[in-house]
Design a protein around this motif. Structure first.
Motif, short mmCIF file in Angstrom:
data_model
loop_
_atom_site.label_atom_id
_atom_site.label_comp_id
_atom_site.label_asym_id
_atom_site.label_seq_id
_atom_site.Cartn_x
_atom_site.Cartn_y
_atom_site.Cartn_z
N TYR A 104 8.06 -1.82 5.18
CA TYR A 104 6.93 -1.30 4.39
C TYR A 104 6.32 -0.08 5.08
CZ TYR A 104 2.14 -1.33 2.38
OH TYR A 104 0.94 -0.99 1.80
N ILE A 105 6.04 -0.24 6.36
CA ILE A 105 5.41 0.84 7.11
C ILE A 105 6.33 2.06 7.23
CG2 ILE A 105 4.59 1.50 9.44
CD1 ILE A 105 3.36 -1.35 9.64
N GLU A 106 7.60 1.82 7.47
CA GLU A 106 8.53 2.95 7.59
C GLU A 106 8.74 3.65 6.25
OE1 GLU A 106 12.09 2.18 9.90
OE2 GLU A 106 10.94 1.12 11.43
N THR A 107 8.66 2.88 5.17
CA THR A 107 8.73 3.49 3.83
C THR A 107 7.54 4.41 3.61
OG1 THR A 107 9.96 1.63 2.88
CG2 THR A 107 8.68 2.98 1.35
N ILE A 108 6.37 3.94 4.00
CA ILE A 108 5.16 4.76 3.85
C ILE A 108 5.29 6.06 4.65
CG2 ILE A 108 2.69 4.89 4.44
CD1 ILE A 108 2.58 1.85 3.79
N ALA A 109 5.70 5.93 5.90
CA ALA A 109 5.83 7.11 6.76
C ALA A 109 6.81 8.11 6.16
CB ALA A 109 6.26 6.69 8.16
N TYR A 110 7.91 7.59 5.64
CA TYR A 110 8.95 8.46 5.06
C TYR A 110 8.41 9.19 3.83
CZ TYR A 110 13.72 9.94 3.90
OH TYR A 110 14.84 10.67 3.66
N ALA A 111 7.71 8.44 2.98
CA ALA A 111 7.16 9.04 1.74
C ALA A 111 6.11 10.09 2.08
CB ALA A 111 6.57 7.95 0.86
N LYS A 112 5.28 9.81 3.07
CA LYS A 112 4.25 10.79 3.45
C LYS A 112 4.87 12.05 4.02
CE LYS A 112 0.34 9.47 5.39
NZ LYS A 112 -0.98 9.32 4.73
N ALA A 113 5.91 11.88 4.79
CA ALA A 113 6.59 13.06 5.35
C ALA A 113 7.16 13.95 4.25
CB ALA A 113 7.69 12.61 6.32
N LYS A 114 7.44 13.34 3.09
CA LYS A 114 7.95 14.12 1.95
C LYS A 114 6.81 14.64 1.07
CE LYS A 114 12.48 13.28 2.47
NZ LYS A 114 13.58 14.25 2.38
N GLY A 115 5.58 14.45 1.53
CA GLY A 115 4.44 15.03 0.81
C GLY A 115 3.87 14.15 -0.30
N LEU A 116 4.33 12.93 -0.41
CA LEU A 116 3.84 12.05 -1.48
C LEU A 116 2.52 11.37 -1.10
CD1 LEU A 116 7.33 10.53 -2.32
CD2 LEU A 116 5.90 11.85 -3.91
N VAL A 117 1.68 11.14 -2.10
CA VAL A 117 0.48 10.32 -1.91
C VAL A 117 0.93 8.86 -1.98
CG1 VAL A 117 -1.75 9.65 -2.90
CG2 VAL A 117 -1.01 12.06 -2.99
N VAL A 118 0.60 8.10 -0.95
CA VAL A 118 1.07 6.71 -0.89
C VAL A 118 -0.07 5.73 -1.18
CG1 VAL A 118 2.15 4.93 0.51
CG2 VAL A 118 2.88 7.31 0.75
N ILE A 119 0.12 4.96 -2.24
CA ILE A 119 -0.85 3.93 -2.60
C ILE A 119 -0.28 2.58 -2.17
CG2 ILE A 119 -2.11 2.80 -4.49
CD1 ILE A 119 -1.62 5.46 -6.11
N GLY A 120 -0.90 1.96 -1.18
CA GLY A 120 -0.43 0.65 -0.72
C GLY A 120 -0.98 -0.42 -1.65
N ASP A 121 -0.08 -1.10 -2.36
CA ASP A 121 -0.55 -2.12 -3.30
C ASP A 121 -0.72 -3.43 -2.54
OD1 ASP A 121 -1.37 -3.42 -5.53
OD2 ASP A 121 0.42 -2.98 -6.73
N VAL A 122 -1.90 -3.59 -1.92
CA VAL A 122 -2.14 -4.74 -1.04
C VAL A 122 -3.12 -5.75 -1.64
CG1 VAL A 122 -1.64 -3.31 0.99
CG2 VAL A 122 -4.02 -3.64 0.30
N LYS A 123 -3.93 -5.31 -2.59
CA LYS A 123 -4.90 -6.18 -3.28
C LYS A 123 -5.66 -7.10 -2.33
CE LYS A 123 -2.72 -5.97 -7.85
NZ LYS A 123 -1.38 -5.41 -7.56
N ARG A 124 -6.08 -6.58 -1.18
CA ARG A 124 -6.88 -7.36 -0.27
C ARG A 124 -8.29 -7.51 -0.80
NH1 ARG A 124 -1.99 -8.12 1.12
NH2 ARG A 124 -1.28 -7.66 3.23
N GLY A 125 -9.03 -8.46 -0.26
CA GLY A 125 -10.41 -8.65 -0.67
C GLY A 125 -11.01 -9.76 0.16
N ASP A 126 -12.09 -9.49 0.85
CA ASP A 126 -12.72 -10.52 1.68
C ASP A 126 -14.15 -10.12 1.99
OD1 ASP A 126 -13.06 -12.70 3.67
OD2 ASP A 126 -10.89 -12.80 3.55
N ILE A 127 -14.86 -10.97 2.73
CA ILE A 127 -16.27 -10.69 3.02
C ILE A 127 -16.40 -9.61 4.11
CG2 ILE A 127 -16.91 -13.02 2.39
CD1 ILE A 127 -17.39 -13.60 5.37
N ALA A 128 -17.60 -9.16 4.29
CA ALA A 128 -17.91 -7.96 5.07
C ALA A 128 -17.11 -7.76 6.36
CB ALA A 128 -19.40 -7.93 5.36
N SER A 129 -17.26 -8.69 7.33
CA SER A 129 -16.64 -8.47 8.63
C SER A 129 -15.12 -8.47 8.52
CB SER A 129 -17.11 -9.55 9.62
OG SER A 129 -16.85 -10.83 9.08
#
Lengths: 304, 304
Positions: B86-111
């Protein structure tokens, strides 16, 4: 998961789950210095700090509690090394006989949920099954409805694992959506009804479902009402201690047999040494043990 | 993130985001065989399959699209090796100039949310800042309200990153909670109002906020209504193609300048070779390129 959890609570006479949510600020200086010296200012250093910290606490408290709940975010922020520490913490806790609840709060649509279900179901590669995450249960977010939950239910039944789905959370802003009124009742009641309904698809043998609910300690009236509304749903209760929830508030969260909930404390236990004037920093795990015993006694006072 | 995304959409004349959501079943046989031979039936083998697959597709389409959206669940099920991919895919896409949206759908309380915000803010270890995940934007779940979002907003402003918060999802069960009526309007409208309000805390310079919304293509009337309700909120639109959404349905999701949305397709592009009779398996990336061009033309037809 749920039968094992109930039996462990009975055996320890303690419905406490220790939140293994380490932060950098919480790590005793002597561990920090050792790891920084060995690994430099790297994610690996922090991962090793978290692991040493967690293991020492688990060693000290494992026979006094039924369960631990590592919060994956604390590890995830340190990347792959952090997540390695999360997985190794889980393996270590399981080897000590603890029920491990992975606080991951994942939630997505069907095909994606099926991939996330790998947390409790493992994954198969060319006929070889492997359990890479090893959680006994995970927390989930209900916003996307049943098709995001269904793949996990299969895993519950196939592998005797469990879920805790967010219903009424302990944080102040939880109410922004959860307390909105739908047909005259708050949204969290609607979520509760869905979770109860889903729960029937994976009942344990002791009156509770493998599918539990997250219900915060910080909203007492709502928690008591939810207890009545969801008689077969086990509650994972955050918000005790540092967030303000007290044992007295939880009296009616328990069912008539003193069962039905497990209460989480994180900072209040694992960082107890920072407020305990009777221990040195090196005795951080002893302070955690003292905090566990105090919490146990506190909860036993209201378990009826 | 948002200004860069809008500029890239203008440059490519294409509001398509390619969902990099590989599954085992999707990997061409020749890649599978090579990796199984080299690494055995292991998570590392699958991680290398996903990487080779993603990189070939990125190489072929990067100059035709503004953005890619890897779905972390697909990688996470393969444990640490999967997440490395996942991380290497992101790095590769960014190096090619793409905007990378990580579809992580996280959600939790403040801290805890503050820890998850590491996805876009990076993490600091003894004064050394490191960006371990590198997403330009991530998706989030709103069920826990503002205190679960706030730490990400700081990251948006400090690092010019972005968010897409679930409002109205594309899946059939999304309606179980999202469509419940609150004060006569569906819950997703209430979520929309919160997301709009939060969005004001991180405006870009081109009329849209760094804080966007996820609005499915599969509920046309609702999507159009939400467009009017949230004029400064950029939409990430899933559900086109494989899930049933059509370009015609999206005509009024665009603003009057033909701006304001980015449309995701995953399987329909990255697994296009499995349905394209004109290509061999080895030409899977060519099939993806053809599918991107077809989708671009399809969307341009309704962009006015």
């Amino acid at each position: 998961m749920i039968d094992q959890l109930i039996n462990k609570i009975k055996a320890t006479q303690n419905p406490t789950v220790v939140g293994l949510d380490p932060t950098y600020a919480m790590i005793p200086t002597f561990i920090k210095e050792e790891m920084l010296e060995t690994y430099g200012k790297t994610p690996k250093a922090v991962a090793e700090m978290f692991l040493q910290f967690n293991k020492a606490i688990i060693d000290e408290v494992h026979d006094l509690i039924p369960s631990v709940k590592p919060q994956i975010a604390m590890y995830e922020q340190y990347g792959l090394e952090g997540l390695r520490a999360y997985i190794e913490t889980i393996a270590y806790a399981k080897a000590k006989g603890l029920v491990v609840i992975g606080d991951v709060k994942r939630g997505d649509i069907a095909s994606t949920a099926a991939a996330y279900a790998g947390h409790i179901a493992g994954v198969e590669i060319e006929g070889v099954h492997m359990d890479l995450w090893q959680e006994d249960a995970v927390t989930l977010n209900p916003y996307m409805g049943f098709d995001g939950i269904e793949p996990f239910i299969k895993a519950c039944n196939d592998y005797h694992r469990g879920l805790f789905i967010l219903v009424k959370t302990s944080n102040p802003s939880g109410k922004e959506l959860q307390d909105l009124l739908v047909d005259g009742v708050p949204l969290y009641d609607k979520t509760a009804d869905l979770v109860s309904e889903w729960g029937e698809l994976a009942m344990g043998t002791m009156g509770y479902s493998e599918i539990g609910a997250v219900v915060g300690a910080t909203y007492k009236e709502q928690g008591i009402e939810l207890r009545k509304r969801m008689p077969h749903t086990f509650f994972l209760v955050p918000g005790y201690g540092a967030q303000g929830g007290k044992a007295e508030d939880l009296k009616d969260y328990f069912d008539k047999d003193g069962n039905g909930i497990i209460v989480n404390s994180s900072r209040g236990i694992i960082a107890a040494y920072q407020k305990d004037k009777e221990v040195t920093e090196k005795e951080f795990a002893i302070a955690a043990k003292k905090a566990v015993l105090a919490m146990r006694d506190d909860l036993q006072g209201v378990m009826r």
